[in-house]
Design an enzyme around this catalytic site. Structure first.
Site, short mmCIF file in Angstrom:
data_model
loop_
_atom_site.label_atom_id
_atom_site.label_comp_id
_atom_site.label_asym_id
_atom_site.label_seq_id
_atom_site.Cartn_x
_atom_site.Cartn_y
_atom_site.Cartn_z
N GLY A 1 0.93 -1.25 -0.02
CA GLY A 1 0.08 -0.01 0.01
C GLY A 1 0.86 1.31 -0.02
O GLY A 1 1.24 1.83 -1.04
N GLN B 1 3.28 2.13 3.50
CA GLN B 1 4.59 1.68 3.80
C GLN B 1 5.32 0.47 2.98
O GLN B 1 6.63 0.42 2.91
CB GLN B 1 4.40 1.00 5.12
N ALA C 1 -6.54 -2.74 9.56
CA ALA C 1 -7.68 -3.54 9.43
C ALA C 1 -7.51 -5.05 8.78
O ALA C 1 -7.87 -6.03 8.97
CB ALA C 1 -8.85 -3.11 8.75
N GLN D 1 -4.69 -6.61 8.50
CA GLN D 1 -3.80 -7.32 9.57
C GLN D 1 -4.63 -8.40 10.49
O GLN D 1 -4.31 -9.40 10.47
CB GLN D 1 -2.99 -6.51 10.40
N HIS E 1 3.79 -0.70 13.30
CA HIS E 1 2.88 0.02 14.17
C HIS E 1 2.24 -0.85 15.34
O HIS E 1 2.36 -2.32 15.28
CB HIS E 1 1.45 0.15 13.38
N GLU F 1 0.97 30.03 1.99
CA GLU F 1 2.26 30.40 2.91
C GLU F 1 2.75 29.57 4.07
O GLU F 1 4.01 29.61 4.05
CB GLU F 1 1.65 31.91 3.63
N SER G 1 8.18 39.67 10.21
CA SER G 1 8.39 40.91 10.59
C SER G 1 8.38 41.05 12.28
O SER G 1 7.61 40.08 12.61
CB SER G 1 7.26 41.71 10.17
#
Ligand SMILES: NC(=O)C1=CN([C@@H]2O[C@H](COP(=O)(O)OP(=O)(O)OC[C@H]3O[C@@H](n4cnc5c(N)ncnc54)[C@H](O)[C@@H]3O)[C@@H](O)[C@H]2O)C=CC1
Ligand SMILES: CC(=O)[C@](C)(O)C(=O)O
Ligand SMILES: [Mg+2]
Ligand SMILES: [Mg+2]
Length: 352
Positions: free
Chosen positions: A39, A41, A101, A103, A124, A248, A270
């Site tokens: 997927g 990783q 899920a 897994q 994880h 920004e 600034s």
């Protein structure tokens, strides 16, 4: 191991200087590393490991788009690319990089392949920590370790290709061989980590779920929406509201934070901006502290895991998710973003 002082606190970490790649290659030379799942990783770690000279195979569902992607990335069916079950059978180190899920769904099949002497590797702590909900209880006679890159698999690969690395945590859950520590660090270096810091499975999952729901993703998305909404409601144009909230941030200010810290970013703005930011940051901290504490409690109680598992296991989950993502993408805020990004390329070609 190096003891490094982080802001006054001593921590023992592992750097690439102390654990060079050749040492990792030597330590893992007889292992077959099976990366299950292609997927986000999966590709990042599998490709980095392959380019770093390890024996790697990939396991993926045959009838999927990711299988095709794996072929395009140079994994060869029946040589280095297999179905999930066969890859788990062939691997001596099984890297369980299915979605959390996925897994759970595949565990009964994969568990059978984890014979004594093998290693089960996660990125994880989710499956093992919340095992009352996931059912993932590894057999006692294998090593169970974790290396969790602190970022997207996409960045892990990009940084590796550019010669850098993402920092990763690592942890040992079970040390059947007596060598789990060296194995975890060797794999951490192998997948292309920057430096490695030690944690345990529970701390990894608690911090990771908090971070992604908090500042990294959830809070970021929420605060952006709030500020954009205020500016728009007060009569500002989409361009003004978007540039002042997102463009920004990503193009100018956050890169400066990454380069040299918050004070450096402040120093490059600034005095007016610095004054305001220093005065207002405390208000934002106090306003968000209760939300972040609620979030941590929700993670620690298992409620976040429960929700993820319950939502993730509904049959139309992917469809529903696509709808939610579409709503974000098609909002005025992010449509403005798409336009602004389009205009970015027009300006990069302008000659001075
Ligand atoms: N996305 C990321 O960059 C990061 C992910 N992680 C962890 O790495 C692990 C892998 O995560 P991602 O790469 O995001 O996963 P993903 O959501 O991209 O899925 C990985 C693979 O799982 C397969 N899969 C899903 N459900 C399945 C099922 N029921 N049966 C068979 N295969 C199934 C998919 O086909 C895909 O190839 C997770 O534990 C995640 O928490 C850790 C750090 C960052
Ligand atoms: C990229 C990462 O590390 C996350 C946000 O925790 C995840 O994708 O789960
Ligand atoms: Mg995560
Ligand atoms: Mg993470």
């Amino acid at each position: 191991m190096a003891t490094i002082n982080f802001g006054g606190v001593d921590e023992t970490v592992i750097t690439r200087d102390e654990f060079p790649l050749f040492k990792a290659q030597e330590f893992l030379k007889d292992e077959t590393i099976a990366v299950l799942g292609y997927g986000v990783q999966g590709p990042g770690q599998a490709l980095n490991l392959r380019d770093n000279g390890f024996n790697v195979i990939v396991g993926q569902r045959e009838d999927s788009a990711s299988w095709q992607k794996a072929v395009e990335d140079g994994w060869v069916p029946s040589e280095t690319l297999f179905g999930l079950e066969e890859a788990a059978e062939r691997g001596t180190i099984v890297c369980y990089l299915l979605s959390d899920a996925g897994q759970i769904a595949l565990w009964p099949t994969i568990k059978e392949k984890l014979t004594p002497g093998k290693t089960l590797y996660f990125s994880h702590g989710f499956g093992v920590t919340f095992n009352d909900q996931t059912g993932i209880v590894p057999p006692k006679d294998i090593d169970v370790i974790l290396v969790a890159p602190k970022g997207s698999g996409t960045s892990l690969r990009r940084l590796f290709v550019a010669g850098g690395g993402l920092n990763s945590s690592f942890a040992i859950f079970q040390d059947a061989s007596g060598e789990a520590f060296t194995k975890a660090t060797a794999l951490g270096i192998g997948v292309g980590s920057g430096y490695l810091f030690q944690t345990d499975f529970k701390k990894e999952v608690y911090s990771d779920l908090t971070g992604e729901r908090g500042v990294l993703m959830g809070a970021l998305a929420g605060i952006i929406e709030a500020q954009y909404q205020v500016l728009r409601q007060r009569g500002h144009s989409p361009s003004e509201a978007f540039n002042e909230t997102v463009e920004e941030l990503t193009q100018s200010l956050v890169p400066l934070v990454g380069e040299n810290g918050m004070d450096w970013m402040f120093a490059n703005c600034s005095v007016t901006a610095q004054r305001g930011a220093l005065d207002w940051k405390g208000k934002f901290r106090e306003a968000t502290l209760p939300v972040l504490n609620d979030l941590y409690d929700s993670v620690a109680s298992g409620a976040e895991a429960k929700r993820t598992i319950e939502r993730g296991s509904t049959p139309d989950y992917r469809e529903k998710l696509q709808e939610e993502l579409k709503e974000v993408r098609e909002s005025e805020l992010w449509q403005t973003g798409a336009k602004v990004r389009e205009l970015r390329s027009n300006t990069t070609n302008v000659e001075a």
